[in-house]
Design a protein around this motif. Sequence first.
Motif, PDB file in Angstrom:
ATOM      1  N   GLN A  66       0.804  -1.226   0.000  1.00  0.00           N
ATOM      2  CA  GLN A  66       0.000   0.000   0.000  1.00  0.00           C
ATOM      3  C   GLN A  66       0.837   1.277   0.000  1.00  0.00           C
ATOM      4  O   GLN A  66       0.286   2.371  -0.008  1.00  0.00           O
ATOM      5  N   GLU A  68       2.595   2.956  -2.139  1.00  0.00           N
ATOM      6  CA  GLU A  68       2.381   3.932  -3.213  1.00  0.00           C
ATOM      7  C   GLU A  68       1.066   4.695  -3.018  1.00  0.00           C
ATOM      8  O   GLU A  68       1.027   5.912  -3.149  1.00  0.00           O
ATOM      9  N   ASN A  69      -0.001   3.974  -2.690  1.00  0.00           N
ATOM     10  CA  ASN A  69      -1.307   4.613  -2.506  1.00  0.00           C
ATOM     11  C   ASN A  69      -1.376   5.458  -1.238  1.00  0.00           C
ATOM     12  O   ASN A  69      -2.220   6.334  -1.135  1.00  0.00           O
ATOM     13  N   HIS A 126     -10.149   2.273  -4.898  1.00  0.00           N
ATOM     14  CA  HIS A 126      -9.017   2.367  -3.987  1.00  0.00           C
ATOM     15  C   HIS A 126      -7.682   2.145  -4.709  1.00  0.00           C
ATOM     16  O   HIS A 126      -6.621   2.329  -4.114  1.00  0.00           O
ATOM     17  N   PHE A 127      -7.718   1.765  -5.987  1.00  0.00           N
ATOM     18  CA  PHE A 127      -6.509   1.593  -6.802  1.00  0.00           C
ATOM     19  C   PHE A 127      -5.444   0.767  -6.076  1.00  0.00           C
ATOM     20  O   PHE A 127      -4.262   1.106  -6.078  1.00  0.00           O
ATOM     21  N   ALA A 128      -5.865  -0.311  -5.456  1.00  0.00           N
ATOM     22  CA  ALA A 128      -4.968  -1.125  -4.644  1.00  0.00           C
ATOM     23  C   ALA A 128      -4.399  -2.294  -5.444  1.00  0.00           C
ATOM     24  O   ALA A 128      -4.930  -2.680  -6.487  1.00  0.00           O
TER      25      ALA A 128
END
Length: 194
Positions: A66, A68-69, A126-128
């Motif tokens: 996680q 990066e997010n 959430h672009f996970a």
Amino acid sequence: MTLQTAAFVAIGVALWWFSGRPVGAFANLDLDGVVLGGVLAAILIAAAAAVFFGLPKLSEYLIRAQAENFSFLEKPMPFWALIWISLGAGIGEEALFRGGVQTLAGDYLGAPLAILVASGLFAVVHFAKPLVAAIIFVIGVVFGCVYWITDSLLAVMVGHALYDVFALWYVQKEMHRLDVFSGKEVSNDETITE
């Protein structure tokens, strides 16, 4: 974050209204919803803590996945800011995905499929990474089922917000302990000494 919350709430209310429901019935403010949301959060926090503390290698993988997010956590945020972000996510995301998407989709697809659709969209925004997205999807299904069973949008908003306070606090603490932003490799078995 505040603008995103406002936009998500506005879209959720619009979808609710488009489904033929009165805007005034979108989210009822009542003590039962707050209590149920607290219980939901306690269950989610207990499950997350069991994973985080019971499976340290998995926890470390999830934290690193996680990074990066969650780059906004590179500069440690004060606890009040984590609460503000969590409130925005709990209110905005539940208004959009449960109050709006799930409710409208339920009219056409039935509740079980609507829960899956709303939870899928919830995970996508959430672009996970895949494993994290799968966990977010499962959490979305839990929120969707609670909303379907209780008809309390407030309960899932409160549960989501309180869970996020814990999750953001833990993720921020671990990201800095593991020094994920420097690119140095530090595992749960070691600490940085300089």
